[in-house]
Design an enzyme around this catalytic site. Structure first.
Site, PDB file in Angstrom:
ATOM      1  N   HIS A 189      -2.307 -19.039  -9.997  1.00 21.80           N
ATOM      2  CA  HIS A 189      -3.154 -18.565  -8.906  1.00 21.80           C
ATOM      3  C   HIS A 189      -4.480 -19.310  -8.991  1.00 21.80           C
ATOM      4  O   HIS A 189      -5.160 -19.255 -10.014  1.00 21.80           O
ATOM      5  CB  HIS A 189      -3.396 -17.053  -9.018  1.00 21.80           C
ATOM      6  CG  HIS A 189      -2.197 -16.231  -8.652  1.00 21.80           C
ATOM      7  ND1 HIS A 189      -2.074 -14.897  -8.976  1.00 21.80           N
ATOM      8  CD2 HIS A 189      -1.065 -16.562  -7.966  1.00 21.80           C
ATOM      9  CE1 HIS A 189      -0.928 -14.440  -8.512  1.00 21.80           C
ATOM     10  NE2 HIS A 189      -0.289 -15.434  -7.908  1.00 21.80           N
TER      11      HIS A 189
ATOM     12  N   HIS B 270      -8.843 -14.735 -13.389  1.00 18.41           N
ATOM     13  CA  HIS B 270      -8.582 -13.739 -14.421  1.00 18.41           C
ATOM     14  C   HIS B 270      -8.813 -14.320 -15.814  1.00 18.41           C
ATOM     15  O   HIS B 270      -9.395 -13.660 -16.685  1.00 18.41           O
ATOM     16  CB  HIS B 270      -7.142 -13.234 -14.322  1.00 18.41           C
ATOM     17  CG  HIS B 270      -6.848 -12.494 -13.055  1.00 18.41           C
ATOM     18  ND1 HIS B 270      -5.584 -12.014 -12.749  1.00 18.41           N
ATOM     19  CD2 HIS B 270      -7.644 -12.151 -12.007  1.00 18.41           C
ATOM     20  CE1 HIS B 270      -5.620 -11.404 -11.577  1.00 18.41           C
ATOM     21  NE2 HIS B 270      -6.859 -11.487 -11.103  1.00 18.41           N
TER      22      HIS B 270
ATOM     23  N   GLU C 296       1.712 -11.676 -14.664  1.00 18.80           N
ATOM     24  CA  GLU C 296       0.414 -12.300 -14.388  1.00 18.80           C
ATOM     25  C   GLU C 296      -0.603 -11.923 -15.471  1.00 18.80           C
ATOM     26  O   GLU C 296      -0.671 -10.768 -15.894  1.00 18.80           O
ATOM     27  CB  GLU C 296      -0.103 -11.848 -13.022  1.00 18.80           C
ATOM     28  CG  GLU C 296      -1.410 -12.509 -12.608  1.00 18.80           C
ATOM     29  CD  GLU C 296      -1.787 -12.178 -11.173  1.00 18.80           C
ATOM     30  OE1 GLU C 296      -2.963 -12.373 -10.815  1.00 18.80           O
ATOM     31  OE2 GLU C 296      -0.905 -11.720 -10.400  1.00 18.80           O
TER      32      GLU C 296
ATOM     33  N   HIS D 230       4.438 -11.516  -4.519  1.00 14.50           N
ATOM     34  CA  HIS D 230       3.523 -10.724  -5.354  1.00 14.50           C
ATOM     35  C   HIS D 230       3.908  -9.256  -5.295  1.00 14.50           C
ATOM     36  O   HIS D 230       4.206  -8.724  -4.243  1.00 14.50           O
ATOM     37  CB  HIS D 230       2.081 -10.907  -4.865  1.00 14.50           C
ATOM     38  CG  HIS D 230       1.047 -10.539  -5.895  1.00 14.50           C
ATOM     39  ND1 HIS D 230       0.896  -9.252  -6.377  1.00 14.50           N
ATOM     40  CD2 HIS D 230       0.109 -11.285  -6.530  1.00 14.50           C
ATOM     41  CE1 HIS D 230      -0.089  -9.228  -7.266  1.00 14.50           C
ATOM     42  NE2 HIS D 230      -0.578 -10.447  -7.385  1.00 14.50           N
TER      43      HIS D 230
ATOM     44  N   GLU E  78      -5.664 -17.382  -3.644  1.00 18.67           N
ATOM     45  CA  GLU E  78      -5.885 -15.989  -3.260  1.00 18.67           C
ATOM     46  C   GLU E  78      -7.371 -15.783  -2.954  1.00 18.67           C
ATOM     47  O   GLU E  78      -7.950 -14.744  -3.242  1.00 18.67           O
ATOM     48  CB  GLU E  78      -5.462 -15.046  -4.390  1.00 18.67           C
ATOM     49  CG  GLU E  78      -3.988 -15.093  -4.731  1.00 18.67           C
ATOM     50  CD  GLU E  78      -3.649 -14.192  -5.899  1.00 18.67           C
ATOM     51  OE1 GLU E  78      -2.589 -13.583  -5.873  1.00 18.67           O
ATOM     52  OE2 GLU E  78      -4.465 -14.116  -6.852  1.00 18.67           O
TER      53      GLU E  78
ATOM     54  N   TYR F  80       0.319  -3.457  -5.810  1.00 17.81           N
ATOM     55  CA  TYR F  80      -0.793  -3.091  -6.695  1.00 17.81           C
ATOM     56  C   TYR F  80      -0.666  -1.646  -7.175  1.00 17.81           C
ATOM     57  O   TYR F  80      -1.402  -1.219  -8.066  1.00 17.81           O
ATOM     58  CB  TYR F  80      -2.125  -3.274  -5.962  1.00 17.81           C
ATOM     59  CG  TYR F  80      -2.405  -4.704  -5.559  1.00 17.81           C
ATOM     60  CD1 TYR F  80      -2.360  -5.729  -6.502  1.00 17.81           C
ATOM     61  CD2 TYR F  80      -2.715  -5.038  -4.246  1.00 17.81           C
ATOM     62  CE1 TYR F  80      -2.610  -7.037  -6.140  1.00 17.81           C
ATOM     63  CE2 TYR F  80      -2.962  -6.346  -3.874  1.00 17.81           C
ATOM     64  CZ  TYR F  80      -2.910  -7.342  -4.825  1.00 17.81           C
ATOM     65  OH  TYR F  80      -3.153  -8.648  -4.462  1.00 17.81           O
TER      66      TYR F  80
ATOM     67  N   ARG G 247       0.811  -1.219   0.000  1.00 18.26           N
ATOM     68  CA  ARG G 247       0.000   0.000   0.000  1.00 18.26           C
ATOM     69  C   ARG G 247       0.847   1.273   0.000  1.00 18.26           C
ATOM     70  O   ARG G 247       0.313   2.374  -0.013  1.00 18.26           O
ATOM     71  CB  ARG G 247      -0.930   0.005   1.217  1.00 18.26           C
ATOM     72  CG  ARG G 247      -1.897  -1.162   1.271  1.00 18.26           C
ATOM     73  CD  ARG G 247      -2.838  -1.022   2.449  1.00 18.26           C
ATOM     74  NE  ARG G 247      -3.757  -2.153   2.549  1.00 18.26           N
ATOM     75  CZ  ARG G 247      -3.514  -3.241   3.251  1.00 18.26           C
ATOM     76  NH1 ARG G 247      -2.369  -3.348   3.927  1.00 18.26           N
ATOM     77  NH2 ARG G 247      -4.384  -4.224   3.302  1.00 18.26           N
TER      78      ARG G 247
ATOM     79  N   ASP H 276      -3.672 -16.866 -13.655  1.00 11.78           N
ATOM     80  CA  ASP H 276      -4.698 -16.778 -12.613  1.00 11.78           C
ATOM     81  C   ASP H 276      -5.994 -17.332 -13.198  1.00 11.78           C
ATOM     82  O   ASP H 276      -6.479 -16.844 -14.220  1.00 11.78           O
ATOM     83  CB  ASP H 276      -4.872 -15.318 -12.184  1.00 11.78           C
ATOM     84  CG  ASP H 276      -5.851 -15.153 -11.032  1.00 11.78           C
ATOM     85  OD1 ASP H 276      -7.007 -15.584 -11.169  1.00 11.78           O
ATOM     86  OD2 ASP H 276      -5.460 -14.579 -10.001  1.00 11.78           O
TER      87      ASP H 276
ATOM     88  N   HIS I 247     -12.485 -12.660  -6.964  1.00 11.42           N
ATOM     89  CA  HIS I 247     -12.096 -13.997  -6.525  1.00 11.42           C
ATOM     90  C   HIS I 247     -13.166 -14.623  -5.628  1.00 11.42           C
ATOM     91  O   HIS I 247     -13.788 -13.950  -4.815  1.00 11.42           O
ATOM     92  CB  HIS I 247     -10.780 -13.942  -5.745  1.00 11.42           C
ATOM     93  CG  HIS I 247      -9.621 -13.489  -6.571  1.00 11.42           C
ATOM     94  ND1 HIS I 247      -8.318 -13.525  -6.106  1.00 11.42           N
ATOM     95  CD2 HIS I 247      -9.544 -13.017  -7.841  1.00 11.42           C
ATOM     96  CE1 HIS I 247      -7.513 -13.073  -7.047  1.00 11.42           C
ATOM     97  NE2 HIS I 247      -8.234 -12.748  -8.103  1.00 11.42           N
TER      98      HIS I 247
ATOM     99  N   HIS J 253       1.550  -7.545 -11.701  1.00 11.97           N
ATOM    100  CA  HIS J 253       0.541  -7.174 -12.694  1.00 11.97           C
ATOM    101  C   HIS J 253       1.197  -6.240 -13.707  1.00 11.97           C
ATOM    102  O   HIS J 253       1.790  -5.222 -13.321  1.00 11.97           O
ATOM    103  CB  HIS J 253      -0.629  -6.456 -12.022  1.00 11.97           C
ATOM    104  CG  HIS J 253      -1.432  -7.331 -11.117  1.00 11.97           C
ATOM    105  ND1 HIS J 253      -2.517  -6.871 -10.405  1.00 11.97           N
ATOM    106  CD2 HIS J 253      -1.314  -8.643 -10.800  1.00 11.97           C
ATOM    107  CE1 HIS J 253      -3.031  -7.852  -9.682  1.00 11.97           C
ATOM    108  NE2 HIS J 253      -2.314  -8.933  -9.909  1.00 11.97           N
TER     109      HIS J 253
ATOM    110  N   ASP K  66     -12.505  -8.841 -11.988  1.00 10.57           N
ATOM    111  CA  ASP K  66     -11.576  -9.599 -11.152  1.00 10.57           C
ATOM    112  C   ASP K  66     -12.211  -9.761  -9.767  1.00 10.57           C
ATOM    113  O   ASP K  66     -11.990  -8.948  -8.869  1.00 10.57           O
ATOM    114  CB  ASP K  66     -10.250  -8.839 -11.071  1.00 10.57           C
ATOM    115  CG  ASP K  66      -9.207  -9.564 -10.226  1.00 10.57           C
ATOM    116  OD1 ASP K  66      -9.489 -10.682  -9.769  1.00 10.57           O
ATOM    117  OD2 ASP K  66      -8.120  -8.997 -10.023  1.00 10.57           O
TER     118      ASP K  66
END
Length: 402
Positions: free
Chosen positions: A283, A249, A212, A136, A328, A139, A104, A246, A298, A176, A296
């Site tokens: 994933h 995805h 990914e 990972h 995930e 973001y 973050r 994924d 999950h 990503h 997206d």
């Protein structure tokens, strides 16, 4: 397709930073340090090991299934990256993912020598291989932004992650790819992403950068295999680049993997357009959203539009052996959900024939856990909101009286 619930809460990472969080901690032995001298007694001294924060005892954790399919989850590294190793062992994982710093924030404090040493020690203690760990990326990072100045800050964050992975002795790093932000063509953004990978390779020693696939919303790059191939084509050192697929995805992007034929078809397409040697991880996520939705979202295994049968095909496919297969899925901050999903997937990998009764039983067990924890979390959230509301009303009342 199996749909058994309508909860839509987002996934939350497990946060376990103490071995005392284990359900059977009350049964543990009180032990002393092995290198402490014992006073002479008539009875022979027992050999004991001291359990410390930095030296967990592997016998305190669940016995992990021995399998060529390395199934795990994206666990929390709260309190230090070394805690991710213990958190993975806590859910019976044979592989795991983590954030090597806060996802973050752009900047985080460097890893300490203590963090690095403890991480490597725990990797040995619990028997994890670096090739089964799939960190990972943040973001926040968008390497496809055509604005050079706006691309430099994400690149610095990206490179810092890669260097942390090498400090920890890890071999893979998943991210990503990015977006055009509506200000470039996809071909232009693809070239920018590859340029960043090339520059990162020059500033690191050996890490493999894993791209990914994405769900395809908006201007995001990577929902089609041709786009992933486009990035790889521009990478100079192709031995240090790969792809993580994924399942959610791919399904959201329009690849129908809900049947055995569909699963085989997507792998055939990947082999043709990208190349089988580039597949470095998976994933494992069911999908709340429908096929081709570009969303997206999950879902827990077997509870979404993809369905549990597909995951049986995935975790029994020889092509998926010896690479990290990472959950995930939503946990509602409950350790037993990932434990159950990992156990269920390991069970599915051993099924030789179609056994719908077994699949249904596993789905029911996962559903029961998820419903229970989702209800508890909703209840706690409601109580918290009520307390805040009451506190606000009390303050307003006091103000009125004044």
């Amino acid at each position: 397709m199996v749909q058994t619930r309508s909860f839509t809460a987002a996934a939350a990472p497990i946060t376990l930073t103490s071995s005392d969080s284990h359900p059977e901690s009350s049964k543990r032995r009180k032990v002393a340090s092995a290198d402490e001298s014992e006073p002479a007694t008539k009875k022979p001294a027992q050999k004991k090991r001291k359990k410390t924060k930095d030296e967990p005892l592997t016998e305190d954790f669940p016995v992990r299934v021995s399998s060529p399919w390395k199934i795990g989850a994206h666990v929390s590294a709260a309190g230090g990256v070394e805690n991710a190793v213990r958190n993975a062992a806590m859910v019976g994982a044979n592989a795991f993912a983590l954030f090597v710093k806060s996802q973050r924030k752009w900047d985080s404090p460097p890893l300490s020598v203590g963090n690095v040493d403890a991480f490597k020690r725990r990797m040995r203690e619990f028997g994890y291989s670096p090739k089964h760990v799939l960190p990972h990326g943040s973001y926040l990072v968008n390497l496809g932004n055509p604005d050079e100045e706006k691309r430099q800050k994400p690149f610095n964050c990206f490179l810092d992650d890669l260097q942390r992975c090498e400090q920890l002795g890890l071999e893979l790093y998943n991210f990503h790819p990015g977006s055009t932000v509506g200000q470039a063509t996809k071909e232009e953004s693809i070239a920018f992403i590859a340029e960043c990978i090339n520059n990162a390779h020059k500033a690191t020693k050996y890490i493999t950068i894993v791209i990914e696939n994405m769900a395809g919303s908006g201007n995001v790059i990577g929902s089609q295999f041709s786009e992933l191939k486009g990035i790889i084509d521009h990478v100079e050192d192709k031995t240090r680049v790969g792809v993580c697929l994924d399942t959610c995805h791919a399904f959201a992007a329009g690849y129908d993997i809900s049947t055995k034929n569909g699963w085989d078809a997507i792998l055939s397409a990947f082999d043709t357009e990208v190349g089988p040697s580039y597949l470095k991880g998976l994933h494992l996520n069911d999908s709340k959203a429908a096929l081709g939705s570009k969303k997206d979202r999950h879902e827990n295994i077997g509870l979404g539009h993809i369905g549990i049968s597909t995951f049986r095909h995935v975790v029994s496919d020889p092509r998926m052996q010896d690479i990290p297969l990472i959950l995930e899925t939503p946990t509602f901050e409950a350790i037993d959900i990932w434990t159950k999903e990992i156990s269920a997937l390991n069970c599915l990998s051993n099924l030789v024939d179609d056994v719908p009764e077994t699949e249904l039983s596993l789905v029911n067990e996962i559903t029961s856990l998820v419903r229970s924890h989702a209800t508890n979390k909703t209840g706690k959230a409601s109580k918290t909101r009520a307390r805040k509301r009451d506190a606000t009303e009390d303050q307003d009342h006091d103000s009125d009286c004044t």
